[in-house]
Design an enzyme around this catalytic site. Structure first.
Site, PDB file in Angstrom:
ATOM      1  N   ASP A  58      30.933  51.336  73.115  1.00  0.00           N
ATOM      2  CA  ASP A  58      30.078  52.125  71.901  1.00  0.00           C
ATOM      3  C   ASP A  58      31.198  53.213  71.338  1.00  0.00           C
ATOM      4  OD1 ASP A  58      28.065  50.141  71.740  1.00  0.00           O
ATOM      5  OD2 ASP A  58      26.662  51.826  72.114  1.00  0.00           O
ATOM      6  N   ASP A  61      43.429  47.812  23.597  1.00  0.00           N
ATOM      7  CA  ASP A  61      43.353  47.242  24.981  1.00  0.00           C
ATOM      8  C   ASP A  61      41.816  47.132  25.393  1.00  0.00           C
ATOM      9  OD1 ASP A  61      45.915  46.760  25.937  1.00  0.00           O
ATOM     10  OD2 ASP A  61      46.114  48.614  26.769  1.00  0.00           O
ATOM     11  N   GLY A  83      42.419  38.994  35.761  1.00  0.00           N
ATOM     12  CA  GLY A  83      41.625  37.720  35.516  1.00  0.00           C
ATOM     13  C   GLY A  83      42.244  36.830  34.309  1.00  0.00           C
ATOM     14  N   MET A  84      42.590  37.530  33.070  1.00  0.00           N
ATOM     15  CA  MET A  84      42.969  36.915  31.997  1.00  0.00           C
ATOM     16  C   MET A  84      44.336  36.224  32.459  1.00  0.00           C
ATOM     17  SD  MET A  84      41.018  36.928  29.561  1.00  0.00           S
ATOM     18  CE  MET A  84      41.997  36.223  28.152  1.00  0.00           C
TER      19      MET A  84
END
Lengths: 514, 458
Positions: A36, A299, A434-435
């Site tokens: 533990d 941006d 992502g783009m």
């Protein structure tokens, strides 16, 4: 019983150990079975800690089960007392040992007769609270213990410091970017002319706790740890506290404004004049932090109206939601937290900022929510990062549970003005990547993946697509394809259309806001 | 220094760091492909698993927690009903061929009758349920596998003594005598019926199979097998041999409950261990092993570069996974001096061949016998290490970084459990692990001797 694969917050004893091992020269002894003590591994590995974690186990084994701990715990305490001379020893029960219902307080009382260190029993219910609640409770318990002790001994010092000063409450080991946040907070307060009285629990000696009330006010940067202690200090010593975290430009400005008010309570007496931080805030916002200019720049214009989903602990999820919506113009479709105990407050914080709120400790619920919404980016924990990986949605990690990646050697605060720069980077990079990822799709490039159908567990509607419509669908960029497929199917179902043709597709498109 | 002294055994306080035995689900669920492991325990168990197993948790693993809540502890809820609900869910979602229930400390303390409930639910759900109590009250780390395999041993089909078997086979032989080659192979199988126990990656298992096949000792089965319904036949007349040092409970079960005959051999770790292991098995079947010496020498020669690094260096095993004796023996043969072999639990009977091989190796290499410390005390061990200043400490992750900061090179012991270390061909993997910290270029922190932040004491 609950079928569980993963959890956001750990068991109670982790919270206790985080507090105990953050203080300097405190040793925690766990009343626990072999194995533990994994906390030691986590601290040594994820934080790359150079020193032995001051946590040992008083091992509960078959013998203890049969005849009780007897002198074992007491002996372990006195042994640690002799070997390492800690200022304090915190006896920490675990969920296993708490069922044994041994009188641990009795062990503590007996051990304190022999040992030079203060021996405390961490008082948390392992079946009712989680790591975060336990850390809050333990910190409160330790602060109370030493302030009461100082009061009894007559050594407590309640006189305010000459110059404005503050305590920072809740910086601890294994906290999400805590070390960097602490440095940033110190700098921020320093620039406002406020000295740091104490930082607890990280690196503070317990014998110094008696001086806690000398600060003018307390700062609680995270709601998860420190609120209870701060509330106690307010009630008993009349110390005001600020618990709204300075994450993001707006929150930081609020934070500074609160400080101004608190300092001015005493400033005319102590300093002979009132302080005004307006100029400081303006200067920082305009020149030191790039976040304000960033949101104004082209941006960030590209980000306007993009959808995001947010999930994490209450502090970070609420603050990031506010930043995304109010500072960057991003639409937050859903904000969620796993801090069920702080649900009310979280709701209040994100009210009006997002379309829906989700409060759950079940990561599959979050996964399904994300799959349903299909946001352009996710801001969440390590778990959301993996959900994002599975369905090709980028994710920025904004909150614990922590991972070795959340202990970067470089300077990465989330708080204050430098924090707002870091968050801008994080948000921008998430969307931007992502783009980039989808640009080949836009130009109809190497699309070998076939149609994008990767729902996590969203119900599929069984509707036929004509081959022409199917190929039309394939022309649509991957990052919106799933959504268009679903919208079209939904439209078809609503209008009792059994086969989707190209016409149906465009009819659906006109109908929806796409 | 005297080299012929006998091995010294000691036992300390048991205040040491190791993994909880439930960690065995990590490798067992991957080994047994159609299984599902359900750990019946608390948040603490779950948190340990998710942190220790890292990224596997994101890969939809075939294991989960049945997390006990307050109602379960206070017996407000009915254990059987709760387990039935959860197992039904697992059956619907994953449809496994077997469900393993891993009992934990909490189920021990509240005395949940897993063994009693399992047969009832097994009938009701139509899925075998195997119960293993892999808890931290009784066991350390790899011993978890031992409890699971011991429980599985009861599920292996009964082996029919070969006199009977042969007559059955003869009958089938007459029936379809088209394939005579197949029959002759079967005969060999039944005559020297050898089952190996211990969970190894399938590629390592087939390497060991191949090594034995070269000596014309075919392996008739493994416990565990790749799939649950391919478990080996066990019974009187079956020889069993362990591949790992932590399987003493399984060995006992195989001998006492399944009436198998145990082949006590050193473990096939390192070229020396592998050779001794094969020789011992061959001797049981009255086969003269061939070509083993050349093969061993070949491996030593192939790994000369690594062995050169190890020669004359010293090592200290803090002890947490029970592989310590075998690895220490291999490293002594490589020319290292072993100061201390910490080990959670020492079964002198099951490990007797390995222990005498260790002593023999010490004599041969003219190295002092190491002290073997059972249930070590980590604090005292660190003190001893400060005096001995070993070149290398083999230790758990809780101590690795702090020791590195104090200028003691370390290798995490856990890696030995997950790496492929069995058989001659994997000897290089062991050496690769052991030499890695020693191969790192020294000197980039020339001015600071120790990087520990603590100034006083240790």
């Amino acid at each position: 019983m609950k079928l569980a694969y993963w959890m956001y917050a750990g068991p109670a004893h982790i919270g206790t150990l985080r507090v105990a091992s953050s203080f300097r020269n405190v040793h925690a002894i766990m009343h626990a079975p072999l194995g533990d003590d994994h906390f030691n591994v986590m601290r040594s590995m994820s934080e790359r800690e150079r020193d032995f974690t001051p946590v040992t186990a008083s091992v509960v084994d078959r013998h203890v089960l049969a005849r009780g701990s007897r002198d074992k715990v007491v002996n372990n305490i006195s042994r640690k007392d002799e070997e390492q001379r800690p200022d304090s020893i915190v006896l920490t029960p675990t969920c296993t040992s708490s069922i044994l219902q041994e009188d641990l307080q009795n062990f503590v009382d007996r051990a304190s007769l022999y040992s030079e260190s203060d021996v405390i029993l961490a008082d948390v219910n392992h079946y009712r609270v989680n790591e975060l609640q336990a850390s809050d409770k333990t910190l409160d318990q330790i602060v109370r213990y030493f302030l009461n002790k100082a009061r009894e001994e007559g050594s407590s010092n309640r006189s305010l410091t000459d110059m404005p000063s503050a305590n920072i409450i809740g910086i601890s080991t294994s906290g999400f970017h805590n070390q960097h946040d602490c440095r940033e907070l110190k700098r921020l307060l320093g620039e406002l002319g406020i000295s740091i009285n104490q930082i607890i629990p990280e690196g503070e000696f317990l014998r110094n706790l008696k001086d806690l009330p000398r600060a003018w006010f307390n700062v609680v940067p995270y709601r998860e740890m420190g609120l209870m202690a701060a509330t106690f200090l307010e009630k008993e010593y009349g110390m005001p506290f600020i618990s709204k975290p300075p994450i993001g430009l707006l929150n930081t400005a609020n934070f500074v404004a609160r400080i101004e008010k608190l300092v001015n309570l005493w400033a005319s007496v102590s300093l002979g004049k009132e302080v005004n931080y307006d100029l400081y805030v303006e200067n920082q916002t305009k020149f030191v932090s790039q976040a304000a200019w960033f949101s104004k720049s082209i941006d960030c214009q590209n980000l306007a109206g993009k959808e995001a989903a947010v999930s994490g602990d209450a502090t970070h999820a609420a603050s990031i939601t506010k930043i995304l919506v109010k500072e960057m113009g991003i639409r937050v479709s859903c904000a969620g937290t796993y801090c069920k105990h702080d649900a009310e407050r979280f709701n209040e914080q994100v009210q009006g900022l997002c379309d829906e709120v989700i409060i759950t400790e079940d990561h599959t619920e979050i996964g399904n929510m994300i799959a349903r919404i299909e946001p352009s980016a996710i801001f969440g924990t390590q778990m959301e990062r993996h959900i994002g990986k599975r369905i090709d949605i980028p994710c920025g990690v904004i909150s614990s549970p922590v991972h070795i990646q959340n202990f970067p050697p470089g300077y990465r605060p989330f708080l204050g003005y430098e924090g707002s720069n870091q968050i801008s980077d994080l948000v921008y990079n998430s969307f931007n990547l992502g783009m980039e990822d989808h640009l080949p799709d836009v130009f109809g490039g190497h699309d070998t993946k076939g149609v994008n159908t990767k729902p996590l567990s969203v119900d599929r509607i069984n509707i036929n697509w004509s081959p022409k419509a199917e190929s039309e669908l394939r022309k649509i960029p991957g990052f919106v394809r799933g959504k268009i497929r679903r919208n079209t199917e939904f439209f078809a179902k609503q209008n009792n259309i059994s086969e989707i043709t190209v016409d149906v597709m465009y009819a659906a498109k006109e109908k929806s806001s796409f | 220094m005297k080299t012929s002294e006998t091995l010294a055994f000691e036992c300390e306080t048991g205040n040491y760091h190791t993994f909880c035995p439930i960690s065995c689900v990590a490798w067992l669920y991957q080994k047994i492909e159609d299984s599902f492991f359900l750990v019946v325990g608390t948040k603490t168990c779950g948190y340990f698993l998710q942190n220790a197993l890292g990224v596997t948790i994101f890969a939809e693993p075939r294991y989960a927690m049945a997390e006990l809540e307050e109602g379960d502890i206070s017996a407000k809820l009915n254990d059987q009903r709760e387990l039935e609900r959860i197992c039904l869910q697992i059956k619907n979602d994953r449809n496994p061929c077997v469900i393993f229930w891993i009992g934990t400390c909490t189920t021990e303390i509240i005395k949940m009758d897993l063994e009693g409930i399992a047969p009832i639910l097994e009938k009701r759900l139509g899925i075998p349920i195997v119960v293993a109590r892999a808890n931290g009250l009784d066991y350390a780390f790899t011993q978890g596998e031992d409890t699971v395999l011991a429980a599985m041993a009861h599920r292996c089909p009964e082996y029919k003594h070969y006199a009977e078997q042969e007559s059955i086979e003869h009958a089938t032989l007459v029936k379809n005598s088209s394939n005579s080659k197949d029959i002759s192979q079967k005969k060999v199988l039944t005559k020297s019926n050898l089952v190996l126990f211990g969970s190894l990656p399938s590629s390592v298992a087939s390497q060991l199979n191949l090594e034995l096949k070269r000596q014309s000792v075919p392996v008739s089965g493994w416990l565990p097998s790749q799939r649950y319904n391919e478990l080996p036949h066990l019974g009187k007349g079956v020889y069993v041999c362990g591949v790992n040092p932590f399987l003493s409970r399984t060995a006992t079960t195989l001998m006492r409950r399944r009436k198998c005959q145990l082949v006590g051999a050193p473990f096939p770790i390192g070229p020396d261990g592998t050779r001794a292991w094969i020789e011992k098995i061959c001797s049981i079947f009255n086969i003269k092993a061939e070509g083993l010496e050349e093969r061993e020498n070949q491996i030593w020669k192939k790994n000369k570069d690594y062995i050169q690094i190890l020669g004359g260096k010293s090592v200290f095993f803090m002890g947490d996974n029970l592989l310590e004796v075998s690895i220490a023996r291999f490293l002594i043969r490589c020319g290292m001096t072993v100061y201390e072999i910490g080990i959670p639990y020492m079964d002198k009977r099951y490990q007797s061949a390995e222990l005498s091989f260790l002593q023999h190796t010490c004599e041969k290499m003219k190295k002092p016998s190491p002290r073997i410390v059972e249930k070590p005390d980590n604090y005292s061990q660190v003190q001893r290490m400060h005096e001995l200043k070993p070149h290398l400490a083999i230790t758990g992750m809780a101590h690795a970084n702090p020791l590195e900061a104090r200028n003691i090179d370390t290798k995490w012991s856990v890696e030995f459990t997950f790496a492929q270390i069995h058989g001659s061909s994997n000897a290089r993997d062991v050496l690769e692990l052991v030499t890695r910290p020693l191969r790192r270029k020294d000197g980039f922190t020339s001015n600071s001797r120790s990087l520990s932040k603590q100034t006083l004491g240790n």
